[in-house]
Design an enzyme around this catalytic site. Structure first.
Site, short mmCIF file in Angstrom:
data_model
loop_
_atom_site.label_atom_id
_atom_site.label_comp_id
_atom_site.label_asym_id
_atom_site.label_seq_id
_atom_site.Cartn_x
_atom_site.Cartn_y
_atom_site.Cartn_z
N HIS A 1 -33.58 30.78 6.47
CA HIS A 1 -34.03 30.44 7.83
C HIS A 1 -35.46 30.88 8.10
CE1 HIS A 1 -29.86 29.67 7.93
NE2 HIS A 1 -29.47 30.90 8.10
N PHE B 1 -37.96 29.13 8.56
CA PHE B 1 -38.48 28.30 9.65
C PHE B 1 -37.79 28.66 10.95
CE2 PHE B 1 -39.96 24.90 12.12
CZ PHE B 1 -38.89 24.26 12.73
N ASN C 1 -31.63 13.64 15.96
CA ASN C 1 -30.65 13.15 14.99
C ASN C 1 -31.37 12.43 13.85
OD1 ASN C 1 -28.16 12.52 13.87
ND2 ASN C 1 -27.35 11.55 15.72
N PHE C 2 -30.62 12.07 12.82
CA PHE C 2 -31.12 11.26 11.70
C PHE C 2 -32.30 11.89 10.96
CE2 PHE C 2 -28.11 8.18 12.82
CZ PHE C 2 -28.20 7.86 14.17
N LEU C 3 -32.33 13.22 10.89
CA LEU C 3 -33.35 13.88 10.05
C LEU C 3 -33.01 13.58 8.60
CD1 LEU C 3 -35.66 15.75 9.24
CD2 LEU C 3 -34.12 17.70 9.65
N ARG D 1 -40.62 21.34 1.79
CA ARG D 1 -40.78 21.87 3.15
C ARG D 1 -41.25 20.79 4.12
NH1 ARG D 1 -37.72 25.80 3.68
NH2 ARG D 1 -38.90 26.77 5.36
N THR E 1 -26.84 18.63 15.84
CA THR E 1 -25.72 19.15 15.04
C THR E 1 -26.17 19.26 13.59
OG1 THR E 1 -24.88 16.93 14.55
CG2 THR E 1 -23.97 18.04 16.50
N LEU F 1 -23.84 11.19 17.65
CA LEU F 1 -23.54 10.12 16.68
C LEU F 1 -23.86 10.57 15.26
CD1 LEU F 1 -25.04 7.26 18.81
CD2 LEU F 1 -22.63 7.92 18.59
C1 LIG Z 1 -16.56 10.40 4.71
O1 LIG Z 1 -17.94 10.27 4.46
C2 LIG Z 1 -18.73 11.37 4.74
C3 LIG Z 1 -20.09 11.19 4.54
C4 LIG Z 1 -20.95 12.25 4.82
C5 LIG Z 1 -20.48 13.48 5.31
C6 LIG Z 1 -19.11 13.63 5.52
C7 LIG Z 1 -18.56 14.93 6.04
C8 LIG Z 1 -19.18 15.22 7.38
N1 LIG Z 1 -20.24 15.89 7.47
N2 LIG Z 1 -18.55 14.71 8.51
C9 LIG Z 1 -19.05 14.93 9.78
O2 LIG Z 1 -20.09 15.50 10.01
C10 LIG Z 1 -18.19 14.45 10.90
C11 LIG Z 1 -16.80 14.58 10.84
C12 LIG Z 1 -16.05 14.16 11.96
C13 LIG Z 1 -16.69 13.64 13.09
N3 LIG Z 1 -18.04 13.51 13.12
C14 LIG Z 1 -18.78 13.90 12.05
O3 LIG Z 1 -20.14 13.76 12.09
C15 LIG Z 1 -20.66 12.79 13.00
C16 LIG Z 1 -21.40 13.54 14.10
C17 LIG Z 1 -22.65 14.19 13.54
N4 LIG Z 1 -23.51 13.21 12.84
C18 LIG Z 1 -22.79 12.55 11.74
C19 LIG Z 1 -21.56 11.84 12.24
C20 LIG Z 1 -18.23 12.57 5.25
#
Ligand SMILES: COc1cccc(CC(=N)NC(=O)c2cccnc2OC2CCNCC2)c1
Length: 389
Positions: A3, A5, A137-139, A149, A173, A389
């Protein structure tokens, strides 16, 4: 080194967790706009900033391809989020959006898009304070440019552009623990197409379970069971807004949606977001609604499946229909629409239906963060009313 940063940023620091004398609220005061850095942060020499116009088919396709090949994968690198172009345009064009908050990095010579980060404005209530924040989002940094970096400078640049609009807080998130989560949510999955999920390694056959027994376990009726359950329409916006605003007041952190927001975020958009209402047969009033968004994942390196069709629980309000029955109908229509799996976080009242409706716990957590806003202590995930999202 951990951490490096985030220790420089106005976010709750782990060392502060013990210090209950620190007040709840903004960590740093706003800066006078004249003192906000006017020019973009420096990038390494070979790269340049670009504002991505997501209404441009060409640019939207470049962003789609960057994310489709380089965005978040699950812990075992078997799946990668594969947001559609239509989804990205929906996610990035809510009421009041700023084009300048859709930020890309290109290679100067080839003009190749190699990194991306976004913000959208949102009114978020934290306890009794309504604050206009950026939802970041979408970083995404191209796989070949990792550990240069770049992410810190992308975060500083989106923060600078947010500051220029006189906005001083953000929500985001991450699947990793950073300083310091306001809550950590467990994610849950409900199999709709168990045979495919087991074939692709998303799920495993339970102990002492056969495939046919498993398919029977997850079988659902062919159509919704609740009388008056139907697709949401534009005319339902006023009643759904009333239901949602009232329901979200129950939570410590939640969006403050108005009718324009509900029209953008909840009215069905094919292949992006679906929502259903329960209309009372006697009074014709809307008493409940449920919604889920469509976020497929690429299946990496599988011989006969390339796409996992996943629905993600969005906002659900049950005032007359039992929540379990409402969400069972959501599962039924998601299966009808050929989704393979229905995902949900243990936020809001979701814990009340997860086990009963045969969701299984996922293998990870989703951590929620606020930028430049301290809250006294971590929330229970059921105190969170915000779905990003
Ligand atoms: C099944 O395919 C995946 C592809 C990439 C990552 C993950 C696991 C994961 N990281 N899942 C979540 O973050 C997640 C699990 C349940 C509900 N929302 C979620 O993430 C949403 C909200 C945050 N941005 C991504 C989508 C699963």
């Amino acid at each position: 080194q951990r951490h490096k940063f985030w220790e420089t940023q106005p976010v709750g620091q782990f060392k502060d967790l013990r210090d209950t004398s620190l007040p709840e609220g903004p960590i740093e005061p706003p800066t006078p706009l004249s003192e906000v850095k006017q020019e973009p942060y420096n990038l390494p020499n070979l790269y340049e900033w670009v504002t991505c116009d997501m209404n441009s088919e060409e640019t939207c396709l470049e962003v789609y391809n960057l994310l489709s090949n380089n965005y978040v994968e699950d812990d075992e690198n078997m799946f990668r989020f594969n947001y559609s172009k239509e989804f990205l345009q929906w996610a990035l064009h809510p009421p009041g959006y700023f084009k300048t908050w859709h930020i890309g990095v290109r290679v100067k010579s080839s003009k190749k898009l190699v990194a991306f980060i976004t913000g959208i404005p949102a009114k978020i209530r934290v306890q009794n304070e309504i604050i206009t924040m950026a939802e970041v989002n979408f970083l995404c940094v191209h796989k070949k440019l990792r550990s240069k970096r770049l992410a810190p400078v992308m975060i500083k640049e989106v923060t600078r552009r947010v500051h220029l609009e006189n906005i001083w807080q953000a929500a985001y998130t991450a699947g990793v623990v950073l300083p310091t989560p306001i809550t950590s949510c467990q994610y849950w999955h409900r199999s709709l197409n168990p045979k495919k999920l087991i074939d692709v390694g998303f799920s495993r056959l339970g102990p002492r379970m056969t495939m046919s027994r498993t398919m029977k376990l997850y079988k659902l009726p062919d159509s919704p069971l609740t009388p008056g359950f139907r697709k949401m329409e534009l005319r339902d916006v006023p009643s759904v807004t009333r239901l949602l605003k009232t329901y979200l007041l129950e939570f410590v952190v939640a969006p403050d949606f108005d009718e324009m927001d509900v029209e953008h975020w909840i009215v069905p958009k094919e292949g992006v977001v679906d929502s259903f209402v329960v209309e009372s047969q006697e009074t014709h009033e809307v008493t409940d609604f449920c919604s889920f968004y469509s976020l497929p994942s690429s299946i990496l390196g599988h011989p006969n499946h390339s796409n996992l069709k996943a629905a993600y629980s969005y906002y659900n309000v049950a005032t007359k229909t039992p929540l379990i029955q409402l969400m069972n109908d959501a599962l039924i229509v998601a299966k009808q629409m050929d989704f393979d799996v229905f995902n949900a976080l243990d936020v809001m009242h979701n814990e009340g239906f997860l086990k009963e409706l045969k969701f299984g716990p996922g293998d990870g957590k989703l951590h929620y963060y606020l930028y430049n806003y301290r809250i006294k202590s971590m929330l229970r995930s059921s105190e969170l009313g915000l779905v990003l999202l």
